[in-house]
Design a protein around this motif. Structure first.
Motif, mmCIF file in Angstrom:
data_model
loop_
_atom_site.group_PDB
_atom_site.id
_atom_site.type_symbol
_atom_site.label_atom_id
_atom_site.label_comp_id
_atom_site.label_asym_id
_atom_site.label_seq_id
_atom_site.Cartn_x
_atom_site.Cartn_y
_atom_site.Cartn_z
ATOM 1 N N ILE A 34 -3.769 -14.809 19.887
ATOM 2 C CA ILE A 34 -4.136 -13.534 19.262
ATOM 3 C C ILE A 34 -4.464 -12.496 20.327
ATOM 4 N N GLU A 35 -5.243 -12.875 21.324
ATOM 5 C CA GLU A 35 -5.642 -11.931 22.368
ATOM 6 C C GLU A 35 -4.465 -11.468 23.219
ATOM 7 N N ASN A 36 -3.517 -12.334 23.437
ATOM 8 C CA ASN A 36 -2.419 -12.018 24.344
ATOM 9 C C ASN A 36 -1.117 -11.662 23.634
ATOM 10 N N HIS A 37 -1.167 -11.589 22.322
ATOM 11 C CA HIS A 37 0.036 -11.247 21.573
ATOM 12 C C HIS A 37 0.557 -9.897 22.051
ATOM 13 N N ASP A 38 1.829 -9.847 22.320
ATOM 14 C CA ASP A 38 2.443 -8.660 22.921
ATOM 15 C C ASP A 38 2.462 -7.496 21.935
ATOM 16 N N LEU A 54 3.042 -3.513 25.747
ATOM 17 C CA LEU A 54 1.827 -3.303 26.539
ATOM 18 C C LEU A 54 1.797 -4.169 27.789
ATOM 19 N N SER A 55 2.443 -5.312 27.737
ATOM 20 C CA SER A 55 2.458 -6.191 28.913
ATOM 21 C C SER A 55 3.207 -5.561 30.084
ATOM 22 N N ASP A 56 4.028 -4.533 29.821
ATOM 23 C CA ASP A 56 4.757 -3.829 30.877
ATOM 24 C C ASP A 56 4.079 -2.527 31.303
ATOM 25 N N ASN A 71 4.938 2.623 33.112
ATOM 26 C CA ASN A 71 5.510 1.367 32.686
ATOM 27 C C ASN A 71 6.368 0.823 33.823
ATOM 28 N N VAL A 72 6.322 -0.482 34.041
ATOM 29 C CA VAL A 72 7.046 -1.072 35.170
ATOM 30 C C VAL A 72 8.559 -0.926 35.052
ATOM 31 N N ILE A 104 -6.400 1.381 33.042
ATOM 32 C CA ILE A 104 -5.440 0.567 33.791
ATOM 33 C C ILE A 104 -5.363 -0.857 33.233
ATOM 34 N N ASN A 105 -4.264 -1.523 33.568
ATOM 35 C CA ASN A 105 -4.046 -2.917 33.208
ATOM 36 C C ASN A 105 -4.429 -3.776 34.416
#
Length: 145
Positions: A34-38, A54-56, A71-72, A104-105
């Motif tokens: 749940i916490e890491n769901h993209d 969001l992971s990017d 974004n990367v 920031i991420n």
């Protein structure tokens, strides 16, 4: 495992409430999922909407009363419709506010460097660099230490 679902109208948006008698490995896996769901955010590029994972995304910042995302997979930041304070509420825990104008991420941070003036310089793995304001120094230290 028995699953029961209940809609609770007074929860904050995008909040999941879990109930369990004892925490175990299976519960930990569910929480991690749940916490890491993209999740995604929508950006506008050349008049078209673009879905960004969001992971990017490694930073969100304001400039000239608009919010942009770095974004990367993109060479230039693109504009998003969200406000920074609403983003802060809905972003996963790997995102941290470092100033009034930037979030920031932490997954993309290579190192933190404290300057002589007490400001934290933040170096990312992709050679992007930013700095935090002193106002957010305590929150950043609590999160990374």
């Amino acid at each position: 495992m028995e699953v029961e679902m209940k809609i609770i109208n007074d929860l904050k948006p995008n909040t999941v409430l879990l109930g369990f008698k004892k925490r175990n490995e299976q519960i930990n896996q569910i929480i991690a999922y749940i916490e890491n769901h993209d999740q995604t955010v929508i950006g506008k590029e050349n008049g078209k909407n673009r879905l960004l994972h969001l992971s990017d995304c490694f930073s969100f910042f304001t400039s000239q009363k608009s919010v942009y995302v770095n974004n990367v997979s993109l060479s230039q930041p693109i504009k998003i419709n969200d406000r920074l304070y609403t983003l802060q509420e809905k972003l996963p825990k790997q995102f941290i506010r470092i100033s009034n104008t930037e979030i920031i991420n932490l997954n993309y941070v290579q190192e933190f460097e404290i300057s002589k003036s007490g400001i934290i310089l933040i170096h990312f793995r992709n050679h992007y660099q930013t700095s935090s304001s002193r106002r957010y120094l305590k929150a950043i230290k609590e999160r990374i230490l």
